[in-house]
Design a protein around this motif. Structure first.
Motif, mmCIF file in Angstrom:
data_model
loop_
_atom_site.group_PDB
_atom_site.id
_atom_site.type_symbol
_atom_site.label_atom_id
_atom_site.label_comp_id
_atom_site.label_asym_id
_atom_site.label_seq_id
_atom_site.Cartn_x
_atom_site.Cartn_y
_atom_site.Cartn_z
ATOM 1 N N LYS A 29 -46.292 2.206 -33.019
ATOM 2 C CA LYS A 29 -46.559 1.013 -33.829
ATOM 3 C C LYS A 29 -47.733 1.276 -34.749
ATOM 4 O O LYS A 29 -48.804 1.691 -34.300
ATOM 5 N N THR A 161 -34.122 -4.272 -32.440
ATOM 6 C CA THR A 161 -34.893 -3.071 -32.744
ATOM 7 C C THR A 161 -34.224 -1.821 -32.193
ATOM 8 O O THR A 161 -33.606 -1.850 -31.124
ATOM 9 N N THR A 165 -39.781 0.336 -27.255
ATOM 10 C CA THR A 165 -41.138 -0.208 -27.143
ATOM 11 C C THR A 165 -42.108 0.825 -27.695
ATOM 12 O O THR A 165 -42.439 1.803 -27.013
#
Length: 312
Positions: A29, A161, A165
């Motif tokens: 991320k 998505t 994660t």
């Protein structure tokens, strides 16, 4: 009904093993301020006659996927963009680690980048992303960000998505007040602002395909350019410009906690500027500099990032 809001947008990045194929995992991320990354496919007007004044249906043209991502200059996430610009770094140390990125690599990594708007939901995966250009500015105040220009192969949109994660990084930003500029190892004073642009000058491989996508994006001759605006106080830079000699410029950021980012341009050439007196205020001069390969070091520039990330 949920409506898309930029405040809830998210971005994840992973480096690909095979060009244009998103990996099944390993996404991270990343922070970003804005992005124009997207795919478009224009329509071609029909040129055919004989069916009256009303036109026939248009034809789809080739797909173009590219755009900019505005990101912060921070201690950890910025390393992913440096790797995209220069290739794999040489990492030394045992924590903190020193990552050294060098210009001149013929092979650049390709990435998959997913942008998500979970409230719609809409998740767009951009595969085959290669960094074409990165740019940032140094000044006295304001938010310190860089703009990365990307060329992608294509876009795949879904309602869930595909990044799983993603791993999270600690966000610790550099600020303009952490910055300093040196010339040949000595502090360069009277600098009002500076602009740095590194370009890989990608060559899109536009072969004939049934899906209208490109086959790749290869780097050509790189370019490193910028501007330095200074309060005119001495003749040092003007003399260098007149003589045609190169100098080494170093743009550096250092945090009190020890993390740092240093961008060293080994051979900078300055043009002779026009010195104008435009009024009673101080006189300023702007140098539009260009960089070239340094014969001693063997490359044009070196980017060094010191942080707590073990590997990129």
């Amino acid at each position: 009904m949920a409506r898309a809001q930029g405040a809830r947008a998210q971005m994840a990045l992973a480096f690909e093993t095979t060009y244009g194929t998103p990996p099944v995992g390993g996404f991270t991320k990343l922070p970003f301020a804005s992005t124009s990354l997207g795919a478009e496919q224009p329509l071609l007007n029909s040129e055919l006659l004989g069916y009256g004044r009303d036109p026939l249906a248009p034809i789809k043209d080739a797909v173009t996927a590219d755009g900019d991502v505005v990101v912060p200059l921070d201690t950890e996430a910025f390393g992913f963009w440096l790797k995209a610009a220069f290739g794999d770094p040489t990492t030394t140390g045992t924590g903190p680690w020193t990552h050294e990125f060098q210009s001149g690599s013929w092979t650049l990594p390709n990435m998959s980048i997913e942008t998500g708007m979970p409230e719609v939901p809409r998740y767009a995966m951009y595969s085959g992303c290669v960094l074409d250009q990165i740019n940032w500015q140094m000044q006295r105040s304001g938010l310190l960000t860089a703009t990365a220009r990307l060329v992608a192969q294509g876009e795949t949109v879904g309602t869930a998505t595909s990044a799983g994660t993603p791993a999270a990084l600690e966000l610790q930003r550099f600020g303009h007040f952490n910055g300093a500029i040196t010339r040949n190892g000595s502090s360069l004073g009277n600098v009002v602002s500076a602009d740095i642009t590194y370009a890989n000058n990608l060559d899109r491989i536009e072969t004939i395909r049934s899906d209208g996508r490109i086959d790749g994006a290869d780097p050509s001759i790189a370019a490193l350019t910028g501007t330095i605006e200074v309060r005119f106080a001495d003749q040092t830079l003007v003399t260098q410009a007149i003589n045609g000699d190169p100098c080494e410029l170093e743009f550096a950021y250092l945090l009190p906690s020890g993390e740092s980012f240093t961008f060293t341009v080994h051979a900078v050439y300055l043009p002779r500027p026009r010195i104008e007196i435009s009024g009673p205020q101080g006189v300023q001069a702007t140098f539009d500099w260009q960089a070239a390969r340094d014969s001693v070091v063997g490359r044009m520039c070196t980017a060094t990032l010191v942080n707590d990330v073990e590997t990129y």
